[in-house]
Design a protein around this motif. Sequence first.
Motif, short mmCIF file in Angstrom:
data_model
loop_
_atom_site.label_atom_id
_atom_site.label_comp_id
_atom_site.label_asym_id
_atom_site.label_seq_id
_atom_site.Cartn_x
_atom_site.Cartn_y
_atom_site.Cartn_z
N LEU A 131 33.57 42.57 38.85
CA LEU A 131 34.20 41.21 39.46
C LEU A 131 35.49 41.02 39.09
CD1 LEU A 131 34.13 38.76 41.58
CD2 LEU A 131 33.01 37.40 39.91
N ILE B 235 39.04 41.11 41.10
CA ILE B 235 40.17 40.38 41.06
C ILE B 235 41.65 40.89 40.52
CG2 ILE B 235 40.91 38.21 39.79
CD1 ILE B 235 38.02 37.30 39.92
N TRP C 27 39.58 47.24 51.47
CA TRP C 27 38.87 46.05 51.60
C TRP C 27 37.99 45.88 52.59
CZ3 TRP C 27 39.74 43.57 47.25
CH2 TRP C 27 40.75 43.36 46.67
N TYR D 299 31.25 39.11 45.85
CA TYR D 299 32.43 40.26 45.98
C TYR D 299 32.78 39.91 47.40
CZ TYR D 299 31.07 42.91 41.73
OH TYR D 299 30.80 43.47 40.36
N VAL E 239 35.40 37.59 47.54
CA VAL E 239 36.69 38.19 46.82
C VAL E 239 37.33 39.11 47.59
CG1 VAL E 239 37.65 39.32 45.04
CG2 VAL E 239 35.90 37.40 44.71
N TRP F 262 39.26 37.50 50.68
CA TRP F 262 40.20 37.11 50.33
C TRP F 262 41.46 38.04 49.72
CZ3 TRP F 262 40.63 34.54 44.59
CH2 TRP F 262 41.95 33.60 44.59
N GLY F 263 40.93 39.14 49.14
CA GLY F 263 41.76 40.29 48.74
C GLY F 263 42.59 41.04 50.06
#
Length: 234
Positions: free
Chosen positions: A28, A32, A169, A198, A201, A204-205
């Motif tokens: 994780l 990030i 992604w 994940y 994330v 978001w990524g």
Amino acid sequence: MHELFDAVWTIASHDILWREVVGNGFGLGSAIGGMRRRVWAWPVGIVGNVLLFTVFLGAVFQTPQARDLYGQAGRQVFFIVVSVYGWARWSQARARGRAHGDRDAPAVVPRWAGRRGWIQLISIGVVGTVTFAYVFQALGSWGPWADAWIFTGSFLATYGMARGWIEFWLIWIAVDAVGVPLLFMAGYYPSAALYLVYGGVVIWGFAVWWRQTARTPPADGNGELPQQPLLLAE
């Protein structure tokens, strides 16, 4: 060291290895760091890969699940190999950015893979999934087809991250969609729960990298930093 390696956490009568929790925590952290385009994302991810390799060979290392997921274990090896490549690539790109006056230069400029990149991703994805499904089935993997896609998709996503392709992604989302049900059914509950985290994330990524393409000059054909200093806001 032996006691630490085999330490378990019992929740609702289910034994969970601490190294599975810790390994996913490093994963994780790597995700990030990748979202923020920081070089440290790669070595942090490698630590998690080493720990999780021992977790997913459940029968070999006598874990509470006692199930071998060869795709999950094998992809940790590929992660390490590709991570070394990504670590070197991002380090070089960041050094070039700093050499041109941007001390806070990120390690990569996000870009779309383009037609050629998509041909590579789809071709390798299909061939790799079919090939490894038969390999894992012959080895006795639990859930060989799902395991094969997780293995292949994870390799593609990590390679895409190293290249700075925004599509990596999206590949992670497809991997998580298969990985969460498989891990829950196999009894790897911490990994399944972390896959759900994940997912958030990753979404978001993807949004962060997509927005970044509108704020930076286009990268060259290798996804490297432009020769002029960039003023980037994280």
